[in-house]
Design an enzyme around this catalytic site. Structure first.
Site, mmCIF file in Angstrom:
data_model
loop_
_atom_site.group_PDB
_atom_site.id
_atom_site.type_symbol
_atom_site.label_atom_id
_atom_site.label_comp_id
_atom_site.label_asym_id
_atom_site.label_seq_id
_atom_site.Cartn_x
_atom_site.Cartn_y
_atom_site.Cartn_z
ATOM 1 N N SER A 1 0.804 -1.211 0.000
ATOM 2 C CA SER A 1 0.000 0.000 0.000
ATOM 3 C C SER A 1 0.851 1.281 0.000
ATOM 4 O O SER A 1 1.491 1.591 -0.997
ATOM 5 C CB SER A 1 -0.949 -0.043 1.203
ATOM 6 O OG SER A 1 -1.909 0.973 1.132
ATOM 7 N N LYS B 1 -0.873 -4.261 -3.003
ATOM 8 C CA LYS B 1 -2.183 -3.761 -2.555
ATOM 9 C C LYS B 1 -2.323 -2.318 -3.039
ATOM 10 O O LYS B 1 -1.795 -1.398 -2.434
ATOM 11 C CB LYS B 1 -2.338 -3.816 -1.039
ATOM 12 C CG LYS B 1 -3.726 -3.365 -0.586
ATOM 13 C CD LYS B 1 -3.842 -3.283 0.922
ATOM 14 C CE LYS B 1 -5.246 -2.809 1.326
ATOM 15 N NZ LYS B 1 -5.565 -1.451 0.868
ATOM 16 N N GLN C 1 -9.314 2.360 0.283
ATOM 17 C CA GLN C 1 -10.531 2.173 1.056
ATOM 18 C C GLN C 1 -10.913 3.491 1.753
ATOM 19 O O GLN C 1 -10.078 4.117 2.413
ATOM 20 C CB GLN C 1 -10.364 1.080 2.127
ATOM 21 C CG GLN C 1 -10.464 -0.326 1.584
ATOM 22 C CD GLN C 1 -9.269 -0.734 0.759
ATOM 23 O OE1 GLN C 1 -8.136 -0.556 1.172
ATOM 24 N NE2 GLN C 1 -9.517 -1.256 -0.426
#
Length: 390
Positions: free
Chosen positions: A290, A315, A319
């Site tokens: 991420s 990733k 979100q």
């Protein structure tokens, strides 16, 4: 006067298309209502006929979780308790094991154990598959349901069943929970002029802490090179990944975030506050995810740093936490990250410039850090030579 047929035909086709669209929309709406009626009917049957007494609230929660789970592994419903835990986590203190987890190929997977936590001391590794938590299978559970089962009061035990590459069969790890307090940035001198900085996780003050650590060293010693360690860093806050990248980049795109309908937000580097062009090596591994991948991708594609290690986790989805009534929340995937060259991080990760497998050197040292230091020395010799040639 009659209109020519060649004028009437396109109008007729347009009207026919609009009618078909309206019918399709009406049919879709009817299908939604039919499904909602079916859901209500099933709930009533379960309420009356299921072998044990059931609660409507739990049934509805299950229906919501199932709906979100059908989207992707990271979208989920957050109860009020989960929302509070999430708030605490971003500030760097929470109760649990100290692992970042995700769903990979449909299986609950350890992204990385956080350094100096119970999970790290127990020997959990990036890529470990968590098959069971306290004997209960994780298959079919949402990510947040698994997080909730792993968290708990300090001093309590949890047993997780792990399958790892090289294991002939799953193995149980019993771990005692603790209060996880994460210091985001750690630093030390490798040798005179060479600074090692590790970012454990991207939290609210990560960029400020990194800047402070490097600035403090500069006051004592002239920097010849920096090793920035992002191994086993599961990510964190997007704005902190952007700010950390900006410390090393004078200009250019850091990351773009693309949402539904073509909406795009771009984050650009600014010249103000950028560090000097010191030689920089970034260490990554499969546990780098991420926000770590955003930093590694930006520094790699702008040729600002050498990326060393193994392919990162991959990733690249964003979100968003949407508050709901009563203190609950919705964690929904709303966008994806793209590197400066437009490459999606999701399921691909960042490939290193120099591939180095992890291991332990004789005497317990870290061979990757040693290799990074060797490269920095060579870079400095080359720079000195080039400056002399000019």
């Amino acid at each position: 006067m009659k209109r020519p047929r060649w004028i009437l035909l396109p109008i007729a086709l347009l009207l026919f298309g609009l009618i078909l669209q309206a019918l399709a929309a009406s049919k879709a709406k009817d299908e939604v209502y039919r499904k909602l009626k079916l859901l209500t009917e099933i709930m009533e049957i379960v309420k009356k006929e299921y072998v044990e007494e059931v609660d409507y609230g739990k049934l509805l929660d299950g229906a919501i979780q199932g709906m979100l789970r059908s989207l992707d592994p990271y979208s989920s419903y957050l109860s009020p308790d989960m929302m509070k835990e999430l708030e605490v986590e971003t500030k760097g203190s929470f109760g649990g094991l100290g692992i970042e987890i995700g769903i990979k190929d449909g299986v609950l997977t350890v992204i990385s154990p956080i350094e100096d936590t119970p999970a790290w001391r127990a020997g959990l590794k990036p890529g470990d598959k968590i098959l069971k938590i306290d004997g209960e299978p994780t298959k079919g559970l949402s990510l947040m349901e698994c997080v909730k089962r792993l968290r708990g009061p300090k001093g309590t035990k949890v047993t997780i069943t792990i399958m790892r590459e090289g294991f002939s069969e799953p193995k149980d790890f019993t771990i005692i929970r603790d209060i996880i307090k994460i210091k985001s940035v750690k630093s030390r001198e490798l040798e005179k002029g060479y600074l090692y900085v590790r970012i454990v996780q991207f939290q609210e003050q990560t960029a400020a802490d990194l800047k402070a650590a490097i600035s403090s060293y500069v006051q004592k010693e002239e920097i010849k090179g920096i090793v920035l360690d992002l191994r086993n860093n599961p990510g964190g806050l997007l704005d902190q990944a952007v700010e950390v990248s900006d410390l090393f980049l004078k200009e250019g795109l850091i990351v773009s975030v693309k949402a539904r309908g073509g909406k795009e937000i771009v984050y650009e580097a600014k010249p103000k506050g950028t560090f000097p062009d010191w030689p920089l090596i970034v260490l990554v591994n499969h546990g780098s995810a991420s926000a770590s991948e955003i930093v590694a991708g930006a520094l790699k594609q702008h040729h600002r740093a050498i990326i060393m290690g193994t392919t990162t986790f991959g990733k690249g989805s964003v979100q968003t936490i949407i508050p709901l009534e009563g203190g609950a929340g919705l964690r929904l995937t709303t966008a994806r990250y793209f590197t400066p060259l437009g490459t999606s991080i999701q399921d691909k990760g960042i490939e290193p410039d120099i591939r180095v497998e992890e291991g332990k050197a004789a005497g317990g040292g870290d061979p990757m850090i040693q290799k990074a230091l060797d490269y920095l020395r060579v870079l400095n010799i080359y720079r000195t030579y080039m400056e002399g040639a000019e």
